[in-house]
Motif scaffolding. Structure first.
Motif, PDB file in Angstrom:
ATOM      1  N   THR A 173      -1.423  10.859  -4.308  1.00  0.00           N
ATOM      2  CA  THR A 173      -0.432  11.595  -3.526  1.00  0.00           C
ATOM      3  C   THR A 173       0.531  12.398  -4.399  1.00  0.00           C
ATOM      4  OG1 THR A 173       1.102   9.722  -3.502  1.00  0.00           O
ATOM      5  CG2 THR A 173      -0.490   9.859  -1.698  1.00  0.00           C
TER       6      THR A 173
ATOM      7  N   HIS B  51       0.836  -1.210   0.000  1.00  0.00           N
ATOM      8  CA  HIS B  51       0.000   0.000   0.000  1.00  0.00           C
ATOM      9  C   HIS B  51       0.869   1.257   0.000  1.00  0.00           C
ATOM     10  CE1 HIS B  51      -3.730  -2.276   0.772  1.00  0.00           C
ATOM     11  NE2 HIS B  51      -2.953  -3.053   1.501  1.00  0.00           N
TER      12      HIS B  51
ATOM     13  N   SER C  71      -0.926   7.768  -8.492  1.00  0.00           N
ATOM     14  CA  SER C  71      -1.317   7.871  -7.087  1.00  0.00           C
ATOM     15  C   SER C  71      -1.880   9.256  -6.786  1.00  0.00           C
ATOM     16  CB  SER C  71      -0.109   7.607  -6.184  1.00  0.00           C
ATOM     17  OG  SER C  71      -0.419   7.935  -4.842  1.00  0.00           O
TER      18      SER C  71
ATOM     19  N   GLN D 219       1.853   4.275  -3.357  1.00  0.00           N
ATOM     20  CA  GLN D 219       1.732   5.725  -3.282  1.00  0.00           C
ATOM     21  C   GLN D 219       2.801   6.459  -4.094  1.00  0.00           C
ATOM     22  OE1 GLN D 219       1.347   7.188   0.759  1.00  0.00           O
ATOM     23  NE2 GLN D 219       0.049   5.468   1.350  1.00  0.00           N
TER      24      GLN D 219
END
Length: 337
Positions: A176, A165, A174, A169
């Motif tokens: 993020t 997980h 992603s 990212q």
């Protein structure tokens, strides 16, 4: 060639030298298993310094390691070493100590350490909404094993599971990823459960230096097009400076806390010149079970875990040929390091 605990315990103290020089001198041999390529792992060598200083302070009222800052002046070698320790100041709450690791009459690593009394954390704990929670997603009993880095010669003494997980990212898609409208953010993250495989191993304050220096560096985590031509498979990532703050005592093994497994979380944000300088930040956490130990998932396991230490370092990216060019030398005669 020994597991980490034994490789750290192979240290002796030369009481006669303390009388002559004013320093207390600890000595030993760097274990050849604990290296990256031809060079000892920086965290492992710092653990040798910490073990020496912990022994130096054991009979005092300030026995607990609170903080260490280390400067790696020159790469160490698979050979004998000495750690020269002296007290700078003894205060009411803290003692300041310096320690230098010496090989072949050269100071290879210099450190400043603070000792005091390390109590269990009492503030900003769950269920407080301001408390830091364990940043790993999967329980270690259900985490899938991951391969380690090929040039890590100590891989036989450990196993780990990288958190998928967190790794996700770092992808282009992603949420993020940053944009022109983003405030802050950026960088890459990484995390894993790491277990020392020998059943007799235990996490100790000295071993935390090795654990805090065991992660995947930033160039491996960004997509190829973001690396500026750096070949991650043919690079070495030596540590220049490393600072560790010890946050809490290591809890004894129990149903809530594993004996030889930790959780690692790493965030790296800036990467640039010279020599590919980058800035890993690492958290070392307790684990609710040993990696792969089945039947251990219980409600609330994440909030029972404790952050043992945080670490920051300045690391480089340089060609692996520099590492390969450092052939080990024979251990010199005692007293002629």
């Amino acid at each position: 060639m020994a597991p980490l605990g034994k490789a750290l315990n192979a240290i002796s103290c030369d009481a006669d030298d303390a009388t002559k020089t004013g320093n207390t001198v600890f000595s030993g041999d760097i274990d050849s298993d604990w290296r990256i390529g031809n060079v000892p792992n920086g965290g492992y060598v710092l653990s040798l310094i910490l073990e020496s200083c912990i022994r130096y302070q054991v009979a005092t009222s300030h026995r607990d390691l609170i903080h260490v800052s280390a400067h790696f002046l020159q790469a160490t070698s698979i050979a004998s070493f000495e750690v020269h320790v002296r007290t700078l100041k003894i205060g009411r709450g803290f003692t300041n100590v310096t320690a230098d690791l010496i090989q072949q009459s050269r100071t290879r690593i210099t450190t400043h350490l603070i000792f005091g009394t390390l109590d269990p954390p009492r503030l900003l704990l769950p269920p407080s909404t301001y408390a830091r929670r364990l940043p790993l997603y999967l329980h270690p009993s259900i985490a899938e094993p991951s391969t380690t880095v090929g040039v890590w010669k100590f891989s036989q003494h450990m196993k780990w599971s990288i958190d998928p997980h967190l790794r996700a990212q770092n992808g282009h898609d992603s949420p993020t990823r940053t944009s022109p409208t983003t405030v802050g953010g950026g960088g890459v993250v990484w995390g894993a459960w790491l277990t020392l495989t020998d059943p007799a191993e235990r996490i100790t304050p000295a071993s935390i230096a090795f654990l805090a220096d065991t992660f995947v560096n930033m160039p491996f985590l960004v997509p190829k097009e973001e690396r500026g031509g750096v070949s991650v498979g043919d690079s070495w990532y030596p540590t220049m400076t490393l600072s560790i703050e010890f946050k809490a005592p290591i809890p004894p093994p129990s149903e809530r806390h594993a004996a030889r497994t930790v959780g690692l979380y790493c965030k790296q944000t800036f990467w640039g010149e010279p020599q590919g300088r980058h800035d890993p930040y690492v958290e070392v956490w307790t684990a609710p079970a040993e990696l792969g130990e089945t039947g251990k998932v219980k409600d609330g396991w994440r909030e029972e875990q404790i952050c043992l230490a945080t670490a920051t370092q300045m690391a480089l990216v340089i060609p692996m040929e520099v590492n390969k060019g450092r052939a080990k030398y024979d251990a010199p005669a005692k007293g002629k390091l």
